[in-house]
Design an enzyme around this catalytic site. Sequence first.
Site, PDB file in Angstrom:
ATOM      1  N   CYS A 138       2.717  -3.544   4.007  1.00 58.75           N
ATOM      2  CA  CYS A 138       1.923  -2.348   4.332  1.00 58.75           C
ATOM      3  C   CYS A 138       2.645  -1.652   5.487  1.00 58.75           C
ATOM      4  O   CYS A 138       3.851  -1.851   5.652  1.00 58.75           O
ATOM      5  CB  CYS A 138       0.464  -2.709   4.638  1.00 58.75           C
ATOM      6  SG  CYS A 138       0.235  -3.866   6.007  1.00 58.75           S
ATOM      7  N   GLY A 139       1.938  -0.854   6.262  1.00 61.42           N
ATOM      8  CA  GLY A 139       2.616  -0.165   7.355  1.00 61.42           C
ATOM      9  C   GLY A 139       3.093  -1.133   8.416  1.00 61.42           C
ATOM     10  O   GLY A 139       4.237  -1.072   8.873  1.00 61.42           O
ATOM     11  N   THR A 140       2.212  -2.041   8.802  1.00 61.49           N
ATOM     12  CA  THR A 140       2.541  -2.996   9.873  1.00 61.49           C
ATOM     13  C   THR A 140       2.736  -4.434   9.391  1.00 61.49           C
ATOM     14  O   THR A 140       3.263  -5.269  10.121  1.00 61.49           O
ATOM     15  CB  THR A 140       1.382  -3.047  10.883  1.00 61.49           C
ATOM     16  OG1 THR A 140       0.196  -3.448  10.176  1.00 61.49           O
ATOM     17  CG2 THR A 140       1.158  -1.701  11.541  1.00 61.49           C
ATOM     18  N   GLY A 141       2.204  -4.753   8.216  1.00 63.74           N
ATOM     19  CA  GLY A 141       2.149  -6.144   7.744  1.00 63.74           C
ATOM     20  C   GLY A 141       0.874  -6.835   8.189  1.00 63.74           C
ATOM     21  O   GLY A 141       0.534  -7.904   7.684  1.00 63.74           O
ATOM     22  N   ARG A 169       5.500 -34.628   8.884  1.00 67.08           N
ATOM     23  CA  ARG A 169       4.424 -34.392   9.843  1.00 67.08           C
ATOM     24  C   ARG A 169       3.800 -33.010   9.668  1.00 67.08           C
ATOM     25  O   ARG A 169       2.629 -32.792   9.986  1.00 67.08           O
ATOM     26  CB  ARG A 169       4.926 -34.568  11.283  1.00 67.08           C
ATOM     27  CG  ARG A 169       5.915 -33.514  11.747  1.00 67.08           C
ATOM     28  CD  ARG A 169       6.534 -33.854  13.093  1.00 67.08           C
ATOM     29  NE  ARG A 169       7.373 -32.786  13.620  1.00 67.08           N
ATOM     30  CZ  ARG A 169       8.608 -32.544  13.222  1.00 67.08           C
ATOM     31  NH1 ARG A 169       9.162 -33.276  12.258  1.00 67.08           N
ATOM     32  NH2 ARG A 169       9.316 -31.558  13.764  1.00 67.08           N
ATOM     33  N   HIS A 170       4.590 -32.081   9.137  1.00 69.85           N
ATOM     34  CA  HIS A 170       4.070 -30.720   8.948  1.00 69.85           C
ATOM     35  C   HIS A 170       3.028 -30.677   7.829  1.00 69.85           C
ATOM     36  O   HIS A 170       2.127 -29.851   7.857  1.00 69.85           O
ATOM     37  CB  HIS A 170       5.219 -29.753   8.658  1.00 69.85           C
ATOM     38  CG  HIS A 170       6.242 -29.747   9.745  1.00 69.85           C
ATOM     39  ND1 HIS A 170       5.958 -29.306  11.013  1.00 69.85           N
ATOM     40  CD2 HIS A 170       7.528 -30.187   9.764  1.00 69.85           C
ATOM     41  CE1 HIS A 170       7.035 -29.446  11.771  1.00 69.85           C
ATOM     42  NE2 HIS A 170       8.002 -29.979  11.034  1.00 69.85           N
ATOM     43  N   ASP A 179       0.852  -1.195   0.000  1.00 62.30           N
ATOM     44  CA  ASP A 179       0.000   0.000   0.000  1.00 62.30           C
ATOM     45  C   ASP A 179       0.884   1.240   0.000  1.00 62.30           C
ATOM     46  O   ASP A 179       2.110   1.162  -0.185  1.00 62.30           O
ATOM     47  CB  ASP A 179      -1.037  -0.044   1.134  1.00 62.30           C
ATOM     48  CG  ASP A 179      -0.440   0.210   2.515  1.00 62.30           C
ATOM     49  OD1 ASP A 179       0.792   0.395   2.621  1.00 62.30           O
ATOM     50  OD2 ASP A 179      -1.203   0.207   3.485  1.00 62.30           O
ATOM     51  N   HIS A 180       0.262   2.398   0.220  1.00 63.72           N
ATOM     52  CA  HIS A 180       0.981   3.673   0.145  1.00 63.72           C
ATOM     53  C   HIS A 180       2.086   3.794   1.190  1.00 63.72           C
ATOM     54  O   HIS A 180       3.003   4.593   1.026  1.00 63.72           O
ATOM     55  CB  HIS A 180      -0.019   4.833   0.308  1.00 63.72           C
ATOM     56  CG  HIS A 180      -0.848   4.711   1.546  1.00 63.72           C
ATOM     57  ND1 HIS A 180      -1.977   3.917   1.595  1.00 63.72           N
ATOM     58  CD2 HIS A 180      -0.698   5.235   2.791  1.00 63.72           C
ATOM     59  CE1 HIS A 180      -2.496   3.989   2.812  1.00 63.72           C
ATOM     60  NE2 HIS A 180      -1.736   4.764   3.557  1.00 63.72           N
ATOM     61  N   HIS A 229       7.914 -25.140   8.279  1.00 64.14           N
ATOM     62  CA  HIS A 229       6.892 -25.900   9.004  1.00 64.14           C
ATOM     63  C   HIS A 229       5.469 -25.626   8.538  1.00 64.14           C
ATOM     64  O   HIS A 229       4.606 -26.484   8.660  1.00 64.14           O
ATOM     65  CB  HIS A 229       6.973 -25.601  10.510  1.00 64.14           C
ATOM     66  CG  HIS A 229       8.122 -26.303  11.170  1.00 64.14           C
ATOM     67  ND1 HIS A 229       8.273 -26.363  12.537  1.00 64.14           N
ATOM     68  CD2 HIS A 229       9.188 -26.977  10.653  1.00 64.14           C
ATOM     69  CE1 HIS A 229       9.363 -27.045  12.837  1.00 64.14           C
ATOM     70  NE2 HIS A 229       9.953 -27.416  11.710  1.00 64.14           N
ATOM     71  N   GLY A 233      -2.499  -5.696   8.211  1.00 63.83           N
ATOM     72  CA  GLY A 233      -3.631  -5.612   7.285  1.00 63.83           C
ATOM     73  C   GLY A 233      -3.430  -6.488   6.067  1.00 63.83           C
ATOM     74  O   GLY A 233      -4.354  -7.205   5.642  1.00 63.83           O
ATOM     75  N   MET A 234      -2.231  -6.443   5.516  1.00 64.14           N
ATOM     76  CA  MET A 234      -1.946  -7.273   4.334  1.00 64.14           C
ATOM     77  C   MET A 234      -2.107  -8.762   4.658  1.00 64.14           C
ATOM     78  O   MET A 234      -2.658  -9.522   3.869  1.00 64.14           O
ATOM     79  CB  MET A 234      -0.528  -7.007   3.822  1.00 64.14           C
ATOM     80  CG  MET A 234      -0.413  -5.798   2.934  1.00 64.14           C
ATOM     81  SD  MET A 234      -1.249  -6.066   1.345  1.00 64.14           S
ATOM     82  CE  MET A 234      -0.552  -4.714   0.389  1.00 64.14           C
TER      83      MET A 234
HETATM   84  C1  RB5 Z   1      -2.050   2.639   6.486  1.00 59.95           C
HETATM   85  O1  RB5 Z   1      -1.973   3.824   7.209  1.00 59.95           O
HETATM   86  C2  RB5 Z   1      -1.907   1.443   7.408  1.00 59.95           C
HETATM   87  O2  RB5 Z   1      -3.046   1.295   8.179  1.00 59.95           O
HETATM   88  C3  RB5 Z   1      -1.609   0.200   6.623  1.00 59.95           C
HETATM   89  O3  RB5 Z   1      -0.433   0.385   5.891  1.00 59.95           O
HETATM   90  C4  RB5 Z   1      -1.390  -1.083   7.420  1.00 59.95           C
HETATM   91  O4  RB5 Z   1      -0.436  -0.875   8.405  1.00 59.95           O
HETATM   92  C5  RB5 Z   1      -2.582  -1.761   7.926  1.00 59.95           C
HETATM   93  O5  RB5 Z   1      -2.508  -2.847   8.486  1.00 59.95           O
END
Ligand code: RB5
Length: 144
Positions: A65-68, A132-133, A8-9, A98, A70-71
């Site tokens: 994304c910002g945190t990973g 097993r995995h 994302d952005h 695994h 949401g993606m």
């Molecule tokens: C965008 O501001 C932010 O919410 C997105 O990149 C992501 O971190 C969401 O999980």
Amino acid sequence: MKIAIANDHAAVQMKDLVTAELKDLGHEVLNFGTDTEESCDYPDFAKPACEAVVNGEADLAILICGTGIGMSLAANKVKGIRCCACSETFSAEMSRRHNNANALAFGARVVGEEIAKRLVSTFVNTEFEGGRHERRVNKIMELE
Ligand code: RB5
């Protein structure tokens, strides 16, 4: 390997850095955007990249994304995707060994450039152990 990549952005620069790293490692990168820093919605970009993996166009997906978070949440809604959000290489390695993860998510606001390069190189260079995995992963997929 063919690697689908989407972001994302919050992660345009990080996507470019990771793309260069993957190409240096000899992989083909399929870019599903976004390529601008205009605010957008990460599921719109996770979806086509994950579909590329499910339909065999790509071997693995990398989603940023910002945190990973949401993606990874969006990716795991795509039937056939096993996405793990990782911010260190041990988890990225084990997600392949695994869990047979076929998508890696991480946050451009969480990890720095050098960790990001190691995350993606570890993820794409690690094989599923099977055994097993495989039984456990099959049980995960039966939950879909
Ligand atoms: C965008 O501001 C932010 O919410 C997105 O990149 C992501 O971190 C969401 O999980």
